[in-house]
Design an enzyme around this catalytic site. Structure first.
Site, PDB file in Angstrom:
ATOM      1  CD  GLN A  17      -2.912   0.768   5.095  1.00  0.00           C
ATOM      2  OE1 GLN A  17      -3.177   1.779   4.334  1.00  0.00           O
ATOM      3  NE2 GLN A  17      -2.567   1.201   6.586  1.00  0.00           N
ATOM      4  CG  LEU A  18      -8.171  -0.862   8.242  1.00  0.00           C
ATOM      5  CD1 LEU A  18      -9.862  -0.474   8.751  1.00  0.00           C
ATOM      6  CD2 LEU A  18      -8.150  -1.958   7.644  1.00  0.00           C
ATOM      7  N   PRO A  56       0.839  -1.459   0.166  1.00  0.00           N
ATOM      8  CG  PRO A  56       0.097  -0.892   2.049  1.00  0.00           C
ATOM      9  CD  PRO A  56       0.780  -1.981   1.281  1.00  0.00           C
ATOM     10  NE  ARG A 115      10.630   5.158  -0.644  1.00  0.00           N
ATOM     11  CZ  ARG A 115      10.589   4.468   0.729  1.00  0.00           C
ATOM     12  NH1 ARG A 115      10.564   3.414   0.615  1.00  0.00           N
ATOM     13  NH2 ARG A 115      10.424   5.322   1.750  1.00  0.00           N
ATOM     14  CG  HIS A 149       5.355   2.583   6.963  1.00  0.00           C
ATOM     15  ND1 HIS A 149       4.026   2.351   7.615  1.00  0.00           N
ATOM     16  CD2 HIS A 149       4.872   3.644   6.197  1.00  0.00           C
ATOM     17  CE1 HIS A 149       3.103   3.080   7.205  1.00  0.00           C
ATOM     18  NE2 HIS A 149       3.891   3.829   6.283  1.00  0.00           N
ATOM     19  N   GLY A 189      12.682  -2.490   0.396  1.00  0.00           N
ATOM     20  CA  GLY A 189      13.930  -2.731  -0.250  1.00  0.00           C
ATOM     21  C   GLY A 189      14.171  -3.620  -1.246  1.00  0.00           C
TER      22      GLY A 189
END
Ligand SMILES: Cc1cc2nc3c(=O)[nH]c(=O)nc-3n(C[C@H](O)[C@H](O)[C@H](O)COP(=O)(O)O)c2cc1C
Ligand SMILES: CC(C)CC(=O)C(=O)O
Length: 356
Positions: free
Chosen positions: A129-130, A74, A304, A249, A282
Protein backbone atom coordinates in the site's frame (compact mmCIF):
# COMPACT_ATOMS: atom_id res chain seq x y z
CA UNK A 1 -11.54 -16.93 22.36
CA UNK A 2 -13.80 -14.55 20.45
CA UNK A 3 -12.60 -11.45 18.61
CA UNK A 4 -14.18 -9.38 21.37
CA UNK A 5 -12.13 -11.16 24.02
CA UNK A 6 -8.94 -10.72 22.00
CA UNK A 7 -9.71 -7.01 21.73
CA UNK A 8 -10.14 -6.85 25.50
CA UNK A 9 -6.84 -8.67 26.07
CA UNK A 10 -5.09 -6.30 23.68
CA UNK A 11 -6.53 -3.31 25.52
CA UNK A 12 -5.15 -4.62 28.82
CA UNK A 13 -1.74 -5.43 27.30
CA UNK A 14 -1.08 -2.25 25.37
CA UNK A 15 0.27 1.09 26.44
CA UNK A 16 -2.92 3.22 26.58
CA UNK A 17 -1.47 5.73 24.13
CA UNK A 18 -0.77 3.02 21.56
CA UNK A 19 -4.18 1.47 22.25
CA UNK A 20 -5.83 4.83 21.55
CA UNK A 21 -3.84 5.25 18.32
CA UNK A 22 -5.20 1.96 16.98
CA UNK A 23 -8.70 2.13 18.43
CA UNK A 24 -9.38 5.75 17.68
CA UNK A 25 -10.97 7.55 14.77
CA UNK A 26 -11.27 11.06 13.44
CA UNK A 27 -13.27 13.86 15.01
CA UNK A 28 -16.06 12.66 17.28
CA UNK A 29 -15.60 9.08 16.02
CA UNK A 30 -19.05 9.06 14.46
CA UNK A 31 -17.87 7.18 11.38
CA UNK A 32 -15.84 4.76 13.49
CA UNK A 33 -19.04 3.83 15.35
CA UNK A 34 -21.19 3.85 12.21
CA UNK A 35 -19.02 1.30 10.37
CA UNK A 36 -19.83 -1.43 12.90
CA UNK A 37 -23.37 -0.28 13.60
CA UNK A 38 -24.27 -0.35 9.91
CA UNK A 39 -23.73 -4.12 9.87
CA UNK A 40 -26.14 -4.42 12.83
CA UNK A 41 -28.84 -2.87 10.66
CA UNK A 42 -28.67 -5.60 8.02
CA UNK A 43 -30.13 -9.08 8.27
CA UNK A 44 -29.75 -12.11 6.02
CA UNK A 45 -32.73 -13.95 4.52
CA UNK A 46 -31.54 -17.54 4.15
CA UNK A 47 -32.45 -19.75 1.18
CA UNK A 48 -33.43 -23.28 2.16
CA UNK A 49 -33.10 -26.80 0.81
CA UNK A 50 -30.26 -26.07 -1.57
CA UNK A 51 -27.11 -26.29 0.56
CA UNK A 52 -24.01 -28.48 0.51
CA UNK A 53 -21.82 -30.29 3.02
CA UNK A 54 -18.79 -29.01 1.14
CA UNK A 55 -18.45 -25.29 0.68
CA UNK A 56 -15.96 -23.36 -1.40
CA UNK A 57 -15.25 -19.86 -0.10
CA UNK A 58 -12.06 -19.08 -2.07
CA UNK A 59 -12.03 -15.95 -4.24
CA UNK A 60 -9.79 -14.69 -7.05
CA UNK A 61 -8.25 -11.31 -6.39
CA UNK A 62 -5.65 -9.38 -8.39
CA UNK A 63 -2.30 -11.08 -7.77
CA UNK A 64 -4.00 -13.58 -5.44
CA UNK A 65 -5.76 -16.50 -7.10
CA UNK A 66 -7.90 -18.74 -4.88
CA UNK A 67 -7.44 -16.73 -1.70
CA UNK A 68 -9.57 -16.27 1.43
CA UNK A 69 -12.48 -13.81 1.14
CA UNK A 70 -11.10 -11.99 4.21
CA UNK A 71 -7.83 -10.05 3.79
CA UNK A 72 -5.59 -8.10 6.16
CA UNK A 73 -6.11 -4.38 5.49
CA UNK A 74 -3.02 -2.17 5.74
CA UNK A 75 -2.43 -0.94 9.28
CA UNK A 76 0.63 1.00 10.33
CA UNK A 77 3.41 0.20 12.78
CA UNK A 78 2.89 -3.40 13.91
CA UNK A 79 6.06 -3.40 16.02
CA UNK A 80 4.38 -0.84 18.29
CA UNK A 81 1.96 -3.51 19.48
CA UNK A 82 4.15 -6.64 19.40
CA UNK A 83 7.93 -7.15 19.10
CA UNK A 84 7.48 -9.57 16.16
CA UNK A 85 5.49 -6.87 14.36
CA UNK A 86 4.78 -7.35 10.65
CA UNK A 87 6.78 -10.61 10.55
CA UNK A 88 4.16 -12.26 12.76
CA UNK A 89 1.29 -10.78 10.77
CA UNK A 90 2.86 -11.97 7.52
CA UNK A 91 3.36 -15.53 8.72
CA UNK A 92 -0.18 -15.69 10.09
CA UNK A 93 -1.85 -14.31 6.97
CA UNK A 94 0.15 -16.64 4.71
CA UNK A 95 -0.62 -19.66 6.89
CA UNK A 96 -4.33 -18.81 6.75
CA UNK A 97 -4.27 -18.26 2.98
CA UNK A 98 -5.22 -14.59 3.29
CA UNK A 99 -3.82 -11.59 1.41
CA UNK A 100 -1.70 -9.35 3.61
CA UNK A 101 -1.56 -5.69 2.65
CA UNK A 102 1.67 -4.28 4.04
CA UNK A 103 2.72 -0.78 3.15
CA UNK A 104 4.57 2.47 3.47
CA UNK A 105 3.91 2.73 7.21
CA UNK A 106 5.21 -0.75 8.12
CA UNK A 107 7.84 -0.97 10.84
CA UNK A 108 9.43 -3.89 8.95
CA UNK A 109 10.87 -3.62 5.43
CA UNK A 110 8.70 -5.15 2.73
CA UNK A 111 11.48 -7.54 1.66
CA UNK A 112 11.48 -9.10 5.15
CA UNK A 113 7.69 -9.16 5.29
CA UNK A 114 7.43 -11.15 2.06
CA UNK A 115 10.25 -13.47 3.17
CA UNK A 116 8.36 -14.21 6.41
CA UNK A 117 5.16 -14.93 4.48
CA UNK A 118 7.12 -17.37 2.29
CA UNK A 119 8.30 -19.24 5.38
CA UNK A 120 4.67 -19.96 6.20
CA UNK A 121 3.24 -20.81 2.76
CA UNK A 122 4.74 -21.60 -0.64
CA UNK A 123 2.93 -18.92 -2.63
CA UNK A 124 1.68 -16.16 -0.33
CA UNK A 125 0.05 -12.99 -1.63
CA UNK A 126 1.44 -9.79 -0.14
CA UNK A 127 0.24 -6.46 -1.53
CA UNK A 128 1.97 -3.12 -0.98
CA UNK A 129 0.00 0.00 0.00
CA UNK A 130 1.21 3.48 -0.76
CA UNK A 131 -0.02 7.05 -0.77
CA UNK A 132 0.27 9.37 -3.77
CA UNK A 133 3.58 11.19 -3.20
CA UNK A 134 4.26 14.65 -4.57
CA UNK A 135 7.63 13.41 -5.88
CA UNK A 136 7.39 10.79 -8.57
CA UNK A 137 10.86 9.41 -7.84
CA UNK A 138 9.84 8.53 -4.27
CA UNK A 139 6.80 6.60 -5.48
CA UNK A 140 8.92 4.89 -8.14
CA UNK A 141 11.50 3.82 -5.54
CA UNK A 142 8.80 2.45 -3.20
CA UNK A 143 7.22 0.56 -6.08
CA UNK A 144 10.59 -0.98 -7.04
CA UNK A 145 11.03 -2.12 -3.42
CA UNK A 146 7.63 -3.77 -3.43
CA UNK A 147 8.25 -5.40 -6.81
CA UNK A 148 11.73 -6.63 -5.88
CA UNK A 149 10.39 -8.05 -2.62
CA UNK A 150 7.83 -10.12 -4.53
CA UNK A 151 4.58 -8.27 -3.81
CA UNK A 152 1.83 -9.28 -6.22
CA UNK A 153 -0.26 -6.06 -6.28
CA UNK A 154 -0.13 -2.41 -5.24
CA UNK A 155 -2.79 -0.50 -3.31
CA UNK A 156 -3.02 3.27 -3.73
CA UNK A 157 -4.78 4.91 -0.77
CA UNK A 158 -6.63 7.98 -2.00
CA UNK A 159 -8.69 9.03 1.02
CA UNK A 160 -5.87 10.91 2.72
CA UNK A 161 -5.14 14.19 0.93
CA UNK A 162 -4.43 15.40 4.46
CA UNK A 163 -4.05 13.33 7.60
CA UNK A 164 -7.24 12.80 9.65
CA UNK A 165 -7.61 14.65 12.96
CA UNK A 166 -7.44 11.93 15.60
CA UNK A 167 -8.67 13.56 18.80
CA UNK A 168 -7.27 10.84 21.06
CA UNK A 169 -3.79 11.14 19.56
CA UNK A 170 -3.83 14.92 19.81
CA UNK A 171 -4.90 14.67 23.45
CA UNK A 172 -2.24 12.04 24.16
CA UNK A 173 0.49 13.93 22.31
CA UNK A 174 0.97 10.95 19.99
CA UNK A 175 1.93 12.74 16.81
CA UNK A 176 4.95 10.72 15.69
CA UNK A 177 6.54 7.34 16.20
CA UNK A 178 8.46 6.88 19.47
CA UNK A 179 12.25 6.69 19.24
CA UNK A 180 13.53 3.35 17.97
CA UNK A 181 10.72 2.80 15.46
CA UNK A 182 10.68 3.83 11.82
CA UNK A 183 8.66 3.40 8.68
CA UNK A 184 11.31 1.04 7.32
CA UNK A 185 10.25 1.23 3.69
CA UNK A 186 10.92 4.98 3.72
CA UNK A 187 14.62 4.52 4.54
CA UNK A 188 17.19 5.85 2.09
CA UNK A 189 14.69 6.99 -0.49
CA UNK A 190 15.70 9.79 -2.85
CA UNK A 191 15.12 13.06 -1.04
CA UNK A 192 13.13 11.55 1.85
CA UNK A 193 14.31 11.41 5.45
CA UNK A 194 13.83 8.09 7.26
CA UNK A 195 10.97 7.15 8.49
CA UNK A 196 8.64 8.64 11.18
CA UNK A 197 4.96 9.22 10.89
CA UNK A 198 5.56 12.77 9.75
CA UNK A 199 7.66 11.63 6.81
CA UNK A 200 4.85 9.60 5.31
CA UNK A 201 3.66 11.62 2.40
CA UNK A 202 0.14 12.80 1.88
CA UNK A 203 -0.34 14.90 -1.19
CA UNK A 204 -3.39 17.18 -1.26
CA UNK A 205 -2.68 17.94 -4.91
CA UNK A 206 -2.58 14.38 -6.20
CA UNK A 207 -4.86 13.77 -9.18
CA UNK A 208 -6.00 10.97 -11.45
CA UNK A 209 -2.75 11.42 -13.37
CA UNK A 210 -0.94 9.98 -10.30
CA UNK A 211 -2.95 6.79 -10.61
CA UNK A 212 -2.40 6.59 -14.36
CA UNK A 213 1.34 7.13 -13.86
CA UNK A 214 1.52 4.47 -11.17
CA UNK A 215 -0.33 1.99 -13.41
CA UNK A 216 2.00 2.80 -16.34
CA UNK A 217 5.11 2.39 -14.19
CA UNK A 218 4.50 -1.16 -12.95
CA UNK A 219 3.48 -4.55 -14.24
CA UNK A 220 1.63 -5.19 -10.96
CA UNK A 221 -2.13 -4.73 -10.69
CA UNK A 222 -3.04 -1.50 -8.84
CA UNK A 223 -6.07 -1.34 -6.55
CA UNK A 224 -7.46 1.99 -5.37
CA UNK A 225 -8.39 2.19 -1.69
CA UNK A 226 -10.66 4.73 -0.06
CA UNK A 227 -13.28 5.30 -2.75
CA UNK A 228 -16.82 6.21 -1.64
CA UNK A 229 -18.35 8.15 -4.56
CA UNK A 230 -19.60 6.05 -7.50
CA UNK A 231 -18.16 8.48 -10.07
CA UNK A 232 -14.72 8.08 -8.50
CA UNK A 233 -15.03 4.31 -8.79
CA UNK A 234 -15.76 4.74 -12.53
CA UNK A 235 -12.82 7.15 -12.90
CA UNK A 236 -10.52 4.74 -11.10
CA UNK A 237 -11.45 1.94 -13.49
CA UNK A 238 -10.98 4.24 -16.47
CA UNK A 239 -7.50 5.15 -15.21
CA UNK A 240 -6.44 1.53 -14.99
CA UNK A 241 -7.37 0.36 -11.49
CA UNK A 242 -7.46 -3.43 -11.20
CA UNK A 243 -9.75 -3.25 -8.18
CA UNK A 244 -11.60 -0.82 -5.92
CA UNK A 245 -11.49 -0.93 -2.13
CA UNK A 246 -14.56 0.76 -0.65
CA UNK A 247 -13.25 2.19 2.60
CA UNK A 248 -13.46 5.22 4.84
CA UNK A 249 -10.12 4.32 6.44
CA UNK A 250 -11.85 2.83 9.45
CA UNK A 251 -13.34 6.23 10.35
CA UNK A 252 -9.88 7.78 10.66
CA UNK A 253 -10.10 10.38 7.89
CA UNK A 254 -13.37 12.28 7.35
CA UNK A 255 -15.82 12.01 10.25
CA UNK A 256 -18.70 13.01 7.99
CA UNK A 257 -18.86 10.12 5.52
CA UNK A 258 -21.33 7.21 5.45
CA UNK A 259 -20.53 3.80 6.89
CA UNK A 260 -18.44 1.83 4.41
CA UNK A 261 -20.96 -0.96 3.85
CA UNK A 262 -23.74 1.56 3.16
CA UNK A 263 -21.69 2.88 0.22
CA UNK A 264 -21.05 -0.56 -1.24
CA UNK A 265 -24.14 -1.15 -3.44
CA UNK A 266 -23.75 2.11 -5.38
CA UNK A 267 -20.08 1.39 -6.05
CA UNK A 268 -20.79 -2.17 -7.13
CA UNK A 269 -23.34 -0.76 -9.59
CA UNK A 270 -20.91 1.85 -10.88
CA UNK A 271 -18.10 -0.63 -11.44
CA UNK A 272 -20.51 -3.04 -13.16
CA UNK A 273 -18.28 -6.08 -12.86
CA UNK A 274 -15.30 -4.56 -14.71
CA UNK A 275 -12.96 -5.07 -11.71
CA UNK A 276 -13.46 -6.60 -8.27
CA UNK A 277 -14.87 -4.37 -5.53
CA UNK A 278 -13.50 -4.97 -2.03
CA UNK A 279 -14.59 -3.40 1.25
CA UNK A 280 -13.16 -2.68 4.67
CA UNK A 281 -14.47 -1.00 7.82
CA UNK A 282 -16.40 -2.46 10.73
CA UNK A 283 -16.23 -6.14 9.72
CA UNK A 284 -16.26 -8.09 12.99
CA UNK A 285 -18.32 -11.26 12.38
CA UNK A 286 -18.77 -13.93 9.77
CA UNK A 287 -22.24 -12.59 9.08
CA UNK A 288 -20.71 -9.18 8.27
CA UNK A 289 -18.56 -10.92 5.65
CA UNK A 290 -21.68 -12.59 4.26
CA UNK A 291 -23.61 -9.31 4.07
CA UNK A 292 -20.75 -7.57 2.25
CA UNK A 293 -20.30 -10.43 -0.22
CA UNK A 294 -24.04 -10.61 -0.83
CA UNK A 295 -24.03 -6.87 -1.59
CA UNK A 296 -21.36 -7.43 -4.21
CA UNK A 297 -17.98 -7.24 -2.48
CA UNK A 298 -15.46 -9.83 -3.72
CA UNK A 299 -13.61 -9.79 -0.38
CA UNK A 300 -13.47 -7.83 2.87
CA UNK A 301 -10.55 -6.41 4.86
CA UNK A 302 -9.89 -6.43 8.59
CA UNK A 303 -8.03 -3.52 10.16
CA UNK A 304 -8.19 -3.26 13.93
CA UNK A 305 -9.13 -6.89 14.73
CA UNK A 306 -5.83 -8.07 13.24
CA UNK A 307 -3.91 -5.56 15.35
CA UNK A 308 -5.76 -6.73 18.47
CA UNK A 309 -4.89 -10.35 17.66
CA UNK A 310 -1.25 -9.41 17.15
CA UNK A 311 -1.10 -7.42 20.38
CA UNK A 312 -2.75 -10.15 22.44
CA UNK A 313 -1.02 -13.26 21.09
CA UNK A 314 1.40 -12.38 18.29
CA UNK A 315 1.32 -14.65 15.24
CA UNK A 316 -1.10 -17.09 16.92
CA UNK A 317 -3.49 -14.24 17.70
CA UNK A 318 -3.59 -13.05 14.09
CA UNK A 319 -4.16 -16.63 12.96
CA UNK A 320 -6.97 -16.92 15.46
CA UNK A 321 -8.67 -13.77 14.16
CA UNK A 322 -8.47 -14.90 10.53
CA UNK A 323 -9.52 -18.47 11.31
CA UNK A 324 -12.44 -17.30 13.47
CA UNK A 325 -13.79 -15.06 10.73
CA UNK A 326 -13.30 -17.80 8.13
CA UNK A 327 -15.15 -20.38 10.22
CA UNK A 328 -17.95 -17.99 11.13
CA UNK A 329 -18.35 -17.00 7.49
CA UNK A 330 -18.41 -20.62 6.31
CA UNK A 331 -21.04 -21.39 8.95
CA UNK A 332 -23.16 -18.40 7.88
CA UNK A 333 -22.88 -19.47 4.25
CA UNK A 334 -24.13 -22.94 5.22
CA UNK A 335 -27.05 -21.45 7.16
CA UNK A 336 -27.92 -19.37 4.10
CA UNK A 337 -28.09 -22.45 1.89
CA UNK A 338 -24.90 -21.55 0.05
CA UNK A 339 -22.18 -23.76 -1.37
CA UNK A 340 -20.16 -20.91 -2.82
CA UNK A 341 -19.89 -17.15 -2.30
CA UNK A 342 -21.98 -16.42 -5.39
CA UNK A 343 -24.95 -18.11 -3.71
CA UNK A 344 -25.21 -15.03 -1.50
CA UNK A 345 -27.17 -12.48 -3.49
CA UNK A 346 -28.32 -8.93 -2.80
CA UNK A 347 -31.98 -9.99 -2.45
CA UNK A 348 -30.98 -11.97 0.66
CA UNK A 349 -29.86 -8.79 2.48
CA UNK A 350 -32.70 -7.00 4.21
CA UNK A 351 -32.96 -4.18 6.70
CA UNK A 352 -33.35 -5.46 10.26
CA UNK A 353 -36.98 -5.71 11.03
CA UNK A 354 -38.16 -6.87 7.64
CA UNK A 355 -37.74 -7.05 3.91
CA UNK A 356 -36.72 -3.85 2.15
C1 LIG B 1 -3.92 1.71 13.43
C2 LIG B 1 -4.36 1.83 12.00
C3 LIG B 1 -3.44 2.16 11.03
C4 LIG B 1 -3.83 2.26 9.70
N1 LIG B 1 -2.88 2.53 8.76
C5 LIG B 1 -3.23 2.58 7.45
C6 LIG B 1 -2.25 2.80 6.45
O1 LIG B 1 -1.07 2.96 6.73
N2 LIG B 1 -2.67 2.86 5.16
C7 LIG B 1 -3.98 2.68 4.82
O2 LIG B 1 -4.32 2.74 3.64
N3 LIG B 1 -4.93 2.45 5.74
C8 LIG B 1 -4.58 2.40 7.04
N4 LIG B 1 -5.54 2.14 7.98
C9 LIG B 1 -6.94 1.87 7.57
C10 LIG B 1 -7.17 0.38 7.33
O3 LIG B 1 -6.50 -0.08 6.18
C11 LIG B 1 -8.65 0.04 7.13
O4 LIG B 1 -9.18 0.88 6.13
C12 LIG B 1 -9.50 0.19 8.40
O5 LIG B 1 -8.77 -0.08 9.57
C13 LIG B 1 -10.69 -0.77 8.29
O6 LIG B 1 -11.53 -0.62 9.36
P1 LIG B 1 -11.58 -1.59 10.66
O7 LIG B 1 -10.42 -1.19 11.51
O8 LIG B 1 -12.90 -1.25 11.23
O9 LIG B 1 -11.50 -3.04 10.20
C14 LIG B 1 -5.17 2.04 9.33
C15 LIG B 1 -6.11 1.71 10.32
C16 LIG B 1 -5.71 1.59 11.64
C17 LIG B 1 -6.74 1.22 12.67
C1 LIG C 1 1.00 6.58 9.28
C2 LIG C 1 -0.41 6.80 8.89
C3 LIG C 1 -0.45 7.29 7.50
C4 LIG C 1 -1.20 5.55 9.11
C5 LIG C 1 -2.67 5.69 8.88
O1 LIG C 1 -3.14 5.66 7.77
C6 LIG C 1 -3.58 5.78 10.02
O2 LIG C 1 -3.11 5.85 11.15
O3 LIG C 1 -4.79 5.75 9.80
Amino acid sequence: MTLRELHERARKTLDPVVYDYVAGGAGEERVLAANERAFDDYALLPRVLRGSAVRDTAVDLPGAPRTAPVFVAPTAFHRLVHPDGELATARAAAAEGAVLVTGTAATTAVREVVAAAREAAPDPAVWFQLYPHPRGEVTAALVRRAEDAGCTALVLTVDSPVFGRHARDLRNGFTDLPPGYAAENMRDLPGAPPGGLLDIPMSPEAGWAHLAELVRGTALPVLVKGVLHPDDARQAVEHGAAGIIVSNHGGRQSDAVPAAVDCLPALVDAVAGRVPVLLDGGVRRGSDVAVALALGARAVGLGRPVVWGLAAEGEAGVRRVLATLRDEYDHTLALCGGRRNADLTADMVVAKGGAR
